[in-house]
Write an enzyme that holds these catalytic residues in place. Structure first.
Site, PDB file in Angstrom:
ATOM      1  N   TYR A  96      -3.120   1.807  -5.345  1.00 39.26           N
ATOM      2  CA  TYR A  96      -3.352   0.456  -4.566  1.00 39.26           C
ATOM      3  C   TYR A  96      -4.785   0.153  -4.747  1.00 39.26           C
ATOM      4  O   TYR A  96      -5.157  -1.272  -4.866  1.00 39.26           O
ATOM      5  CB  TYR A  96      -2.901   0.780  -2.995  1.00 39.26           C
ATOM      6  CG  TYR A  96      -2.967  -0.614  -2.230  1.00 39.26           C
ATOM      7  CD1 TYR A  96      -2.101  -1.306  -2.101  1.00 39.26           C
ATOM      8  CD2 TYR A  96      -4.044  -0.739  -1.119  1.00 39.26           C
ATOM      9  CE1 TYR A  96      -2.477  -2.720  -1.403  1.00 39.26           C
ATOM     10  CE2 TYR A  96      -4.115  -1.560  -0.234  1.00 39.26           C
ATOM     11  CZ  TYR A  96      -3.071  -2.491  -0.269  1.00 39.26           C
ATOM     12  OH  TYR A  96      -3.454  -3.737   0.586  1.00 39.26           O
TER      13      TYR A  96
ATOM     14  N   LYS B  32      -6.210  -3.569  -6.254  1.00 37.04           N
ATOM     15  CA  LYS B  32      -6.908  -4.387  -5.335  1.00 37.04           C
ATOM     16  C   LYS B  32      -8.171  -4.660  -5.990  1.00 37.04           C
ATOM     17  O   LYS B  32      -8.842  -5.756  -5.798  1.00 37.04           O
ATOM     18  CB  LYS B  32      -7.021  -3.964  -3.900  1.00 37.04           C
ATOM     19  CG  LYS B  32      -5.472  -3.917  -3.256  1.00 37.04           C
ATOM     20  CD  LYS B  32      -5.216  -5.291  -3.071  1.00 37.04           C
ATOM     21  CE  LYS B  32      -3.913  -5.531  -2.586  1.00 37.04           C
ATOM     22  NZ  LYS B  32      -3.270  -6.828  -2.657  1.00 37.04           N
TER      23      LYS B  32
ATOM     24  N   SER C  87      -7.673  -6.626  -0.728  1.00 41.70           N
ATOM     25  CA  SER C  87      -7.833  -5.764   0.403  1.00 41.70           C
ATOM     26  C   SER C  87      -9.089  -5.242   0.635  1.00 41.70           C
ATOM     27  O   SER C  87      -9.848  -5.003  -0.313  1.00 41.70           O
ATOM     28  CB  SER C  87      -6.742  -4.701   0.174  1.00 41.70           C
ATOM     29  OG  SER C  87      -6.779  -3.770   1.163  1.00 41.70           O
TER      30      SER C  87
ATOM     31  N   ASN D  51       0.951  -1.206  -0.063  1.00 35.22           N
ATOM     32  CA  ASN D  51      -0.048   0.101  -0.077  1.00 35.22           C
ATOM     33  C   ASN D  51       0.863   1.296   0.074  1.00 35.22           C
ATOM     34  O   ASN D  51       1.338   1.716   1.025  1.00 35.22           O
ATOM     35  CB  ASN D  51      -1.051  -0.033   1.327  1.00 35.22           C
ATOM     36  CG  ASN D  51      -1.820   1.030   1.307  1.00 35.22           C
ATOM     37  OD1 ASN D  51      -1.908   1.944   0.202  1.00 35.22           O
ATOM     38  ND2 ASN D  51      -3.052   0.980   2.074  1.00 35.22           N
TER      39      ASN D  51
ATOM     40  N   GLN E 282      -9.884   4.060   0.910  1.00 32.29           N
ATOM     41  CA  GLN E 282      -8.822   4.427   2.207  1.00 32.29           C
ATOM     42  C   GLN E 282      -8.815   5.973   2.108  1.00 32.29           C
ATOM     43  O   GLN E 282      -8.614   6.615   3.090  1.00 32.29           O
ATOM     44  CB  GLN E 282      -7.736   3.624   2.150  1.00 32.29           C
ATOM     45  CG  GLN E 282      -6.756   3.780   3.359  1.00 32.29           C
ATOM     46  CD  GLN E 282      -5.779   3.090   3.372  1.00 32.29           C
ATOM     47  OE1 GLN E 282      -5.617   2.013   3.658  1.00 32.29           O
ATOM     48  NE2 GLN E 282      -4.533   3.907   3.082  1.00 32.29           N
TER      49      GLN E 282
HETATM   50  P1  NAP Z   1       4.281  -7.527   3.877  1.00 31.61           P
HETATM   51  O1  NAP Z   1       4.414  -7.675   5.497  1.00 31.61           O
HETATM   52  O2  NAP Z   1       4.925  -6.312   3.513  1.00 31.61           O
HETATM   53  O3  NAP Z   1       4.887  -8.634   3.169  1.00 31.61           O
HETATM   54  C1  NAP Z   1       4.616  -8.864   1.600  1.00 31.61           C
HETATM   55  C2  NAP Z   1       5.764  -9.603   1.192  1.00 31.61           C
HETATM   56  O4  NAP Z   1       5.808  -9.283  -0.369  1.00 31.61           O
HETATM   57  C3  NAP Z   1       7.228  -8.752   1.574  1.00 31.61           C
HETATM   58  O5  NAP Z   1       8.177  -9.546   1.657  1.00 31.61           O
HETATM   59  C4  NAP Z   1       7.478  -7.857   0.488  1.00 31.61           C
HETATM   60  O6  NAP Z   1       8.831  -7.467   0.138  1.00 31.61           O
HETATM   61  C5  NAP Z   1       6.968  -8.771  -0.615  1.00 31.61           C
HETATM   62  N1  NAP Z   1       6.992  -7.935  -2.093  1.00 31.61           N
HETATM   63  C6  NAP Z   1       6.064  -6.990  -2.355  1.00 31.61           C
HETATM   64  N2  NAP Z   1       6.274  -6.435  -3.476  1.00 31.61           N
HETATM   65  C7  NAP Z   1       7.087  -7.506  -3.984  1.00 31.61           C
HETATM   66  C8  NAP Z   1       7.630  -7.626  -5.464  1.00 31.61           C
HETATM   67  N3  NAP Z   1       7.226  -6.522  -6.222  1.00 31.61           N
HETATM   68  N4  NAP Z   1       8.501  -8.232  -5.705  1.00 31.61           N
HETATM   69  C9  NAP Z   1       8.735  -9.342  -4.968  1.00 31.61           C
HETATM   70  N5  NAP Z   1       8.453  -9.188  -3.489  1.00 31.61           N
HETATM   71  C10 NAP Z   1       7.530  -8.357  -3.065  1.00 31.61           C
HETATM   72  O7  NAP Z   1       2.649  -7.373   3.620  1.00 31.61           O
HETATM   73  P2  NAP Z   1       1.291  -7.976   3.993  1.00 31.61           P
HETATM   74  O8  NAP Z   1       0.797  -6.983   5.099  1.00 31.61           O
HETATM   75  O9  NAP Z   1       1.633  -9.395   4.553  1.00 31.61           O
HETATM   76  O10 NAP Z   1       0.502  -8.040   2.773  1.00 31.61           O
HETATM   77  C11 NAP Z   1       0.389  -9.272   2.128  1.00 31.61           C
HETATM   78  C12 NAP Z   1      -0.788  -8.848   1.276  1.00 31.61           C
HETATM   79  O11 NAP Z   1      -2.233  -8.790   2.056  1.00 31.61           O
HETATM   80  C13 NAP Z   1      -0.982  -7.766   0.264  1.00 31.61           C
HETATM   81  O12 NAP Z   1      -1.139  -7.907  -1.132  1.00 31.61           O
HETATM   82  C14 NAP Z   1      -1.897  -6.762   0.902  1.00 31.61           C
HETATM   83  O13 NAP Z   1      -2.311  -5.725   0.069  1.00 31.61           O
HETATM   84  C15 NAP Z   1      -2.606  -7.318   1.394  1.00 31.61           C
HETATM   85  N6  NAP Z   1      -3.522  -6.759   2.586  1.00 31.61           N
HETATM   86  C16 NAP Z   1      -2.801  -6.880   3.941  1.00 31.61           C
HETATM   87  C17 NAP Z   1      -3.323  -6.131   5.010  1.00 31.61           C
HETATM   88  C18 NAP Z   1      -2.742  -6.025   6.320  1.00 31.61           C
HETATM   89  O14 NAP Z   1      -3.701  -5.602   7.228  1.00 31.61           O
HETATM   90  N7  NAP Z   1      -1.716  -6.432   6.414  1.00 31.61           N
HETATM   91  C19 NAP Z   1      -4.706  -5.659   4.619  1.00 31.61           C
HETATM   92  C20 NAP Z   1      -5.365  -5.754   3.511  1.00 31.61           C
HETATM   93  C21 NAP Z   1      -4.473  -6.584   2.366  1.00 31.61           C
HETATM   94  P3  NAP Z   1       9.332  -5.979   0.803  1.00 31.61           P
HETATM   95  O15 NAP Z   1       9.261  -6.252   2.447  1.00 31.61           O
HETATM   96  O16 NAP Z   1      10.602  -6.029   0.227  1.00 31.61           O
HETATM   97  O17 NAP Z   1       8.407  -5.110   0.451  1.00 31.61           O
END
Ligand code: NAP
Length: 259
Positions: free
Chosen positions: A154, A158, A141, A95, A148
């Protein structure tokens, strides 16, 4: 319940941090083989070291999913190593706050970061998913449903993931490939932590959000998201396709007067 995914091979983008890490671990717990595709080298080496101490097979491929050739490489390496692909979990995303003021360049970059690799992964995996009658899970998401503010790219990506979930579910019926989406809302992950830390008082912001989550006034855990994902990957959900499932303690859909 035995989910019957032993030795089945699932690719998880972003599978070594946050929600993706939870999904990787849940696949392993059910005897499946995760392939982590990510740019997070350190986190991946840590998890891989841990998994190597057990009898579980796994694999990882490090690179940037914005590079289409990297997406192809993930598929090629997986097939070379394990000879099959049973499912794809499109999960990696950021995001990045590319809002209306940020301009066309930032908007395009955000779509590149959050959308195109969802298509690329499925495109390259398709011949193998046809063979396995595989399953695809797209992690979207709540922003796709609620907005948001300040994050046009984003939100657009999504929303498109939800549209593609229905489109692919229809398109792939003929191959018995199922396609579903999960909508998380508030899950404490490295990404979420970074976002909270942009506020002047992150603790106050966090407790304000928790107080509005109907079920238990707490955030959803990565394990709770992962359990739903692994169920959707498994043959136990064999008649479920084209569904958009919100795993959020009622945050998006229940009556606001409850909180
Ligand atoms: P996170 O903690 O940042 O984990 C995502 C992982 O994906 C990280 O290791 C990130 O690397 C890697 N990544 C992102 N872009 C990449 C790319 N272009 N190439 C290779 N690796 C990449 O995120 P998360 O919160 O677990 O989110 C996972 C999914 O859930 C996402 O699609 C997000 O939109 C969705 N989501 C999450 C929440 C929430 O509350 N956490 C809510 C709604 C939706 P880096 O660390 O280097 O960026």
């Amino acid at each position: 319940m035995n989910l019957e995914i032993k030795d089945n091979v699932f690719i998880v983008s972003g599978g070594s941090k946050g929600i993706g890490e939870g999904i990787t671990r849940a696949i392993v717990a059910e005897g499946g083989i995760p392939v982590i595709a990510t740019r997070s080298t350190e986190a991946t080496i840590r998890i891989s070291g841990e998994l190597s101490k057990t009898s579980n097979k796994h694999h990882y491929v490090i690179g940037d999913l914005r590079d289409t050739e990297f997406c192809k490489k993930i598929i090629d390496e997986t097939v070379e190593k394990f000879g099959r692909i049973d499912g794809i979990v499109n999960n990696a995303g950021v995001n990045d706050g590319a809002g209306l003021e940020a301009g066309p360049g930032a908007f395009r970059k955000s779509i590149d970061l959050n959308l195109f690799h969802y298509y690329d992964m499925v495109h390259y995996a398709l011949p193998f998913l046809k063979e396995s009658k595989g399953s695809i899970v797209n992690i979207s998401s709540k922003v796709a449903l609620t907005g948001q503010g300040g994050t046009s790219g984003y939100a657009a990506a999504k929303g498109a993931q939800l549209a593609l979930t229905r489109e692919w579910a229809a398109d792939l019926l003929k191959y018995s490939i199922r396609v579903n989406a999960i909508i998380p809302a508030e899950v404490m992950t490295p990404l979420y932590r970074n976002w909270l830390d942009t506020f002047d008082n992150p603790d106050q912001k966090e407790s304000g959000i928790k107080s509005k989550i109907p079920l238990g006034q707490r955030m959803t855990t990565t394990e709770e998201i992962a359990s739903m994902v692994v169920f959707l990957l498994s043959p136990k959900s064999s008649h479920t396709t084209g569904q958009i499932i919100t795993v959020d303690g009622g945050y998006v859909h229940l009556d606001r007067s409850l909180t």
